[in-house]
Write a protein that holds these residues in place. Structure first.
Motif, mmCIF file in Angstrom:
data_model
loop_
_atom_site.group_PDB
_atom_site.id
_atom_site.type_symbol
_atom_site.label_atom_id
_atom_site.label_comp_id
_atom_site.label_asym_id
_atom_site.label_seq_id
_atom_site.Cartn_x
_atom_site.Cartn_y
_atom_site.Cartn_z
ATOM 1 N N SER A 158 0.845 -1.180 0.000
ATOM 2 C CA SER A 158 0.000 0.000 0.000
ATOM 3 C C SER A 158 0.890 1.243 0.000
ATOM 4 N N LEU A 159 0.776 2.053 -1.061
ATOM 5 C CA LEU A 159 1.592 3.261 -1.155
ATOM 6 C C LEU A 159 1.328 4.183 0.034
ATOM 7 N N ARG A 160 0.072 4.277 0.436
ATOM 8 C CA ARG A 160 -0.270 5.151 1.562
ATOM 9 C C ARG A 160 0.397 4.666 2.854
ATOM 10 N N ARG A 161 0.379 3.349 3.073
ATOM 11 C CA ARG A 161 0.996 2.810 4.282
ATOM 12 C C ARG A 161 2.505 2.962 4.259
ATOM 13 N N LEU A 162 3.104 2.832 3.073
ATOM 14 C CA LEU A 162 4.546 3.010 2.971
ATOM 15 C C LEU A 162 4.945 4.444 3.291
ATOM 16 N N LEU A 163 4.217 5.400 2.727
ATOM 17 C CA LEU A 163 4.533 6.804 2.952
ATOM 18 C C LEU A 163 4.182 7.254 4.363
ATOM 19 N N MET A 164 3.254 6.525 5.018
ATOM 20 C CA MET A 164 2.879 6.856 6.390
ATOM 21 C C MET A 164 3.771 6.173 7.418
ATOM 22 N N ASN A 165 4.691 5.329 6.963
ATOM 23 C CA ASN A 165 5.629 4.687 7.892
ATOM 24 C C ASN A 165 6.678 5.723 8.288
ATOM 25 N N ARG A 166 6.545 6.240 9.491
ATOM 26 C CA ARG A 166 7.370 7.368 9.910
ATOM 27 C C ARG A 166 8.858 7.022 9.902
ATOM 28 N N GLN A 167 9.194 5.861 10.419
ATOM 29 C CA GLN A 167 10.596 5.471 10.452
ATOM 30 C C GLN A 167 11.148 5.268 9.035
ATOM 31 N N GLY A 168 10.375 4.588 8.194
ATOM 32 C CA GLY A 168 10.823 4.346 6.827
ATOM 33 C C GLY A 168 11.028 5.638 6.056
ATOM 34 N N LEU A 169 10.078 6.569 6.200
ATOM 35 C CA LEU A 169 10.187 7.865 5.528
ATOM 36 C C LEU A 169 11.375 8.654 6.070
ATOM 37 N N GLY A 170 11.560 8.627 7.393
ATOM 38 C CA GLY A 170 12.678 9.352 7.993
ATOM 39 C C GLY A 170 14.022 8.798 7.578
ATOM 40 N N VAL A 171 14.130 7.468 7.528
ATOM 41 C CA VAL A 171 15.374 6.827 7.096
ATOM 42 C C VAL A 171 15.689 7.209 5.649
ATOM 43 N N ALA A 172 14.668 7.146 4.777
ATOM 44 C CA ALA A 172 14.868 7.484 3.363
ATOM 45 C C ALA A 172 15.283 8.945 3.202
ATOM 46 N N LEU A 173 14.610 9.847 3.883
ATOM 47 C CA LEU A 173 14.948 11.273 3.775
ATOM 48 C C LEU A 173 16.345 11.555 4.332
ATOM 49 N N SER A 174 16.703 10.888 5.429
ATOM 50 C CA SER A 174 18.039 11.075 6.008
ATOM 51 C C SER A 174 19.112 10.635 5.029
ATOM 52 N N LEU A 175 18.876 9.507 4.365
ATOM 53 C CA LEU A 175 19.866 9.032 3.388
ATOM 54 C C LEU A 175 19.944 9.974 2.199
ATOM 55 N N MET A 176 18.796 10.443 1.714
ATOM 56 C CA MET A 176 18.792 11.350 0.570
ATOM 57 C C MET A 176 19.529 12.648 0.883
ATOM 58 N N LEU A 177 19.185 13.270 2.015
ATOM 59 C CA LEU A 177 19.794 14.557 2.358
ATOM 60 C C LEU A 177 21.281 14.419 2.624
ATOM 61 N N SER A 178 21.670 13.368 3.341
ATOM 62 C CA SER A 178 23.101 13.182 3.620
ATOM 63 C C SER A 178 23.873 12.848 2.344
ATOM 64 N N SER A 179 23.229 12.175 1.390
ATOM 65 C CA SER A 179 23.881 11.891 0.108
ATOM 66 C C SER A 179 24.080 13.170 -0.691
ATOM 67 N N MET A 180 23.118 14.101 -0.595
ATOM 68 C CA MET A 180 23.286 15.388 -1.265
ATOM 69 C C MET A 180 24.458 16.169 -0.650
ATOM 70 N N VAL A 181 24.565 16.119 0.676
ATOM 71 C CA VAL A 181 25.699 16.775 1.352
ATOM 72 C C VAL A 181 27.010 16.148 0.897
ATOM 73 N N ALA A 182 27.032 14.806 0.798
ATOM 74 C CA ALA A 182 28.239 14.107 0.346
ATOM 75 C C ALA A 182 28.620 14.543 -1.070
ATOM 76 N N GLY A 183 27.621 14.719 -1.937
ATOM 77 C CA GLY A 183 27.895 15.159 -3.298
ATOM 78 C C GLY A 183 28.534 16.532 -3.338
ATOM 79 N N LEU A 184 28.057 17.435 -2.481
ATOM 80 C CA LEU A 184 28.619 18.785 -2.441
ATOM 81 C C LEU A 184 30.038 18.772 -1.876
ATOM 82 N N VAL A 185 30.263 17.915 -0.876
ATOM 83 C CA VAL A 185 31.603 17.814 -0.292
ATOM 84 C C VAL A 185 32.589 17.236 -1.311
ATOM 85 N N ALA A 186 32.140 16.226 -2.064
ATOM 86 C CA ALA A 186 33.021 15.549 -3.024
ATOM 87 C C ALA A 186 33.192 16.333 -4.324
#
Length: 302
Positions: A158-186
């Motif tokens: 269920s797309l709604r349940r996946l997007l409503m999974n707070r931990q899953g969404l937080g983990v994904a966003l943390s990885l995305m944002l930190s990867s963007m920071v890594a790109g700028l550093v590199a």
């Protein structure tokens, strides 16, 4: 460039819009996806093998891969550690024991490298220069994205349940944002514009996508760098997940990136218990859907 990126990504959205009634088709799609991945990787290797001055560039490519892998590892671990401390996630075993064949998983992680290596050998030593490799790889990638879209839509999630999974969404966003920071550093070390550097860090472990998409825009050398960066993420994840997940489950799940919903899921399940499975599937799903969009848009800015 933006039009070209949207054209490549269109099959992903088309596949995600189609609901399949016959479930046996999912099995067919699964095998087709696996075959296409190895075809695309072999074509990536073929283009890399026929690149002029390949041998002279190997040392530089190794340094670029090492820069990306190390920068992403540090940035991702820091970003996921901050999320863990803000929203702690406990990993509790359900009482069921799962058996994971780690040797089999490590060998499976080496198969993509073998496919690329076969392509490199064929292109560099055996086959004449062919001009249609890039076009064939692009069409194969578009077909792969169509099938991936079908898989994501018809996986019983269920797309709604996946997007409503707070931990899953937080983990994904943390990885995305930190990867963007890594790109700028590199970025200064890679000597690339900011958008291309960010595109290289946006594969999130999806090596068959990043290698071809980056290679189409930046050339086969950078495509090889993107591929190696993402396949090494998968291999490193296999090693660190059992070590991290008992006390830092968000860090273990997050570093697996898009592979958390498929390839690294068995280790996540056996090492962290059933509580980690919904989080892994949610974060992996989100990253799998965002990665091609983000890479396409960033590369179109060049």
């Amino acid at each position: 460039m933006l039009t070209d990126a949207l054209l490549i990504l269109a099959p992903l959205f088309l596949g995600f819009a189609i609901a399949l009634e016959r479930r046996w088709l999912m099995t067919v799609i699964h095998h087709a996806v696996e075959s296409l991945v190895y075809l695309i990787l072999a074509l990536l290797g073929l283009g890399l093998g026929q690149m002029e001055g390949l041998v002279d560039q190997l040392g530089q490519m190794a340094a670029q891969v090492a820069t990306l892998v190390l920068t992403l590892l540090l940035a991702n671990m820091l970003g996921l550690w901050l999320w863990h401390h803000w929203q702690p996630m406990a990993s509790r075993d359900s009482g069921e024991t799962g058996v994971t064949n780690y040797r089999r998983l490590f060998l499976a992680a080496l198969k993509p490298l073998a496919a690329v290596l076969v392509g490199v050998i064929l292109g560099h030593f055996l086959l004449p220069v062919v001009t249609w490799v890039e076009d064939l790889a692009t069409w194969a990638l578009m077909f792969l994205l169509l099938l991936i879209g079908l898989q994501l839509r018809n996986a019983g999630l269920s797309l709604r349940r996946l997007l409503m999974n707070r931990q899953g969404l937080g983990v994904a966003l943390s990885l995305m944002l930190s990867s963007m920071v890594a790109g700028l550093v590199a970025m200064p070390m890679l000597a690339l514009p900011w958008h291309d550097a960010l595109a290289l860090t946006s594969g999130f472990g999806w090596y068959s996508l990043s290698g071809i998409v980056v290679g189409d825009t930046l050339g086969p050398a950078w495509g090889g760098v993107a591929f190696l960066n993402d396949v090494l993420r998968e291999i490193i994840a296999l090693a660190i997940i059992p070590l991290l997940i008992p006390r830092r489950p968000a860090m273990a799940i997050g570093y697996g990136g898009a592979t958390a919903m498929d390839f690294t899921l068995p280790i996540i399940r056996s090492s962290g218990g059933l509580d980690c499975v919904p989080v892994a599937i949610a974060s992996g799903f989100i990253l799998s859907f965002v990665s091609p969009i983000l890479m396409g848009v960033l590369l179109s800015l060049g």
